[in-house]
Design an enzyme around this catalytic site. Structure first.
Site, PDB file in Angstrom:
ATOM      1  N   THR A 120      -3.579  -7.799   0.439  1.00 22.77           N
ATOM      2  CA  THR A 120      -2.620  -6.983  -0.300  1.00 22.77           C
ATOM      3  C   THR A 120      -3.259  -6.181  -1.432  1.00 22.77           C
ATOM      4  OG1 THR A 120      -0.783  -8.435   0.241  1.00 22.77           O
ATOM      5  CG2 THR A 120      -0.536  -7.084  -1.720  1.00 22.77           C
ATOM      6  N   HIS A 139     -16.746 -26.527 -22.024  1.00 14.71           N
ATOM      7  CA  HIS A 139     -16.780 -27.918 -21.576  1.00 14.71           C
ATOM      8  C   HIS A 139     -15.594 -28.706 -22.149  1.00 14.71           C
ATOM      9  CE1 HIS A 139     -18.654 -31.658 -20.268  1.00 14.71           C
ATOM     10  NE2 HIS A 139     -18.369 -32.170 -21.465  1.00 14.71           N
ATOM     11  N   GLY A 180       0.804  -1.215   0.000  1.00 14.41           N
ATOM     12  CA  GLY A 180       0.000   0.000   0.000  1.00 14.41           C
ATOM     13  C   GLY A 180       0.836   1.263   0.000  1.00 14.41           C
TER      14      GLY A 180
END
Length: 461
Positions: free
Chosen positions: A311, A436, A15
């Site tokens: 985070t 798929h 940060g």
């Protein structure tokens, strides 16, 4: 009034680094103080080394699965902690250097020492130097906490796992949160005789009820000795190891004890009380949605605020702070929809938004869920089951939450988080054509709700 800096940041974790770099990019004069290693908890003693250890710990299970596909004699061989740790240390050094170079390239002035606040616009470094700043941002993160029992100094904290000279032969992991579950999985996968002790009846308190049940069972299934409704009462030295006496009076010897009993905001000694910065009851820095404290010139982001301690959240908070203060682009982070994952093995836990427990309390919600044995592990002979769950508002049809238990669930939840954050409805999921065969196709093929939780009041938030 002139200042030495437009912004001074205390803390060089994710940060703080993001806020400093972006602010400098907008032309602000920025200083940053970090008392330990640049990069903070995530880079040095958290997310990055932990995930690399998770990768290392999966080799025996992958070899076993390979035998299920016909690879006769497939084996992971023996694990060398010395070889792994040397590569790990080199990688962390590389990342730390990259963080430092990024700041320096942006023009940030780095001080490799501790700093504390001595006034609304002033900080003092450990060497006594005082620096003035128009704005101060605190991004000091959190630190592991101990349970407060006799002899706890004989145990290790989660940070210590990455510093061990050798792996213990027998270990006790104390705690039931995501850190303790991940560490127990890692150590078990690396061949350590692992016991996890937790005072609750299921691990992962606060997570969805089904995720808690499934992970608790998985820990035992892979060979971890899970002791629930129990906790250590004291630790004593026992030769080269530690004797643990539990609350019920039983005792057992271990080579090491690792406390993973939560983290607390790292605010002690920052001078906050003297500066008049308001704190919450648990010692976190109290901030508003703009990450501003009660002192207009002082802000805080990341774990030190104890909002959502992840985070990516700290990074977004730091970036929003810089955009708002120096970039002429005011905005703040919405903490209500944040995806997260617990990196256990073989199946991970992943989540975003509302849990079913919250849906029960709220009401007016439909639950769509499924459990199945995935193709890959089923073919190899495993009975392990995947669980996927969508929580849908009956009135608006918006998907309010998604819960996943399965292989690489963290990767799946990141993609599911995009439409959910955009406000997608269940019908938007239904209109999506499945890929798929994949695990993720189940998220768009659940057509009928398995249960409903009725509204308890006419007005729902």
């Amino acid at each position: 009034m002139s200042f030495d800096y437009d912004l001074f940041v205390i803390g060089g974790g994710s940060g703080g680094v993001r806020a400093a770099r972006i602010s400098a990019g907008y032309g602000a004069k920025v200083g940053l103080a970090e008392e330990s290693r640049m990069g903070g908890t995530c880079v040095i003693r958290g997310c990055v080394p932990k995930k690399l250890m998770v990768f290392a710990s999966t080799a025996p299970a992958e070899a076993e699965q390979a035998r299920g596909f016909g690879w006769e004699g497939a084996t992971a061989g023996s694990f060398s902690w010395d070889a792994f740790k040397a590569k790990l240390d080199a990688e962390l050094n590389r990342l730390e250097a990259a963080y430092t170079r990024g700041l320096e390239a942006a023009g940030v002035n780095i001080f490799h020492q501790r700093a504390r606040i001595v006034g609304p616009h002033e900080v003092e470094l450990a060497d006594g130097m005082r620096i003035s700043a128009r704005h101060i941002l605190i991004a000091a993160g959190g630190r592991p906490q101990l349970p407060g029992i006799p002899g706890e100094d004989l145990g290790l904290i989660s940070d210590d796992l990455f510093l061990l000279d050798r792996l213990p032969g027998k270990v006790l992991v104390v705690g039931g949160g995501f850190i303790s579950c991940e560490f127990a999985t890692i150590l078990n996968g690396l061949g350590v005789n692992t016991t996890l002790v937790y005072r609750g009846d299921k691990v992962l308190r606060g997570f969805d009820m089904d995720l808690r049940e499934l992970l608790t069972m998985q820990l035992a299934d892979i060979g971890i000795h899970v002791r629930l409704k129990q906790q250590p009462a004291r630790l004593d030295k026992a030769g080269d190891g530690v004797r643990v006496t539990f609350a019920d009076g039983q005792s057992e010897d271990f080579d090491a004890v690792i406390f993973a009993t939560g983290r607390t905001p790292y605010t002690k000694g920052l001078g906050l009380e003297a500066a008049g910065v308001g704190l919450t009851p648990n010692g976190a820095i109290a901030v508003d949605e703009w990450s501003q404290t009660n002192i207009p010139s002082i802000f805080a982001v990341g774990d030190v605020t104890d909002r959502v301690n992840l985070t990516p959240v700290a990074i977004r908070e730091g970036h929003a702070f810089a955009d708002t203060l120096f970039g002429n682009n005011p905005h703040h982070l919405n903490h209500d929809l944040v995806a997260g994952a617990v990196y256990t093995r073989p199946h991970e836990v992943a989540t975003i938004g509302m849990t079913e427990d919250e849906a029960i309390r709220r009401g007016g919600v439909e639950i769509y869920d499924t459990r199945f044995r995935p193709m890959k592990s089923l073919f190899a002979g495993s009975d392990a089951r995947v669980m996927m769950k969508l929580i849908v508002d009956e009135a608006t049809r918006k998907v309010l939450g998604c819960q996943i238990f399965g292989p690489e669930a963290g990767e799946l939840i990141q993609l599911a988080a995009i439409p959910i954050t955009m406000g997608a409805t269940k019908e938007d999921f239904d209109r999506t054509v499945a890929v798929h065969p994949t695990l993720a196709e189940e998220l768009v093929t659940m057509r009928q709700p398995t249960r409903r939780h009725e509204a308890t009041a006419p007005d729902r938030a």
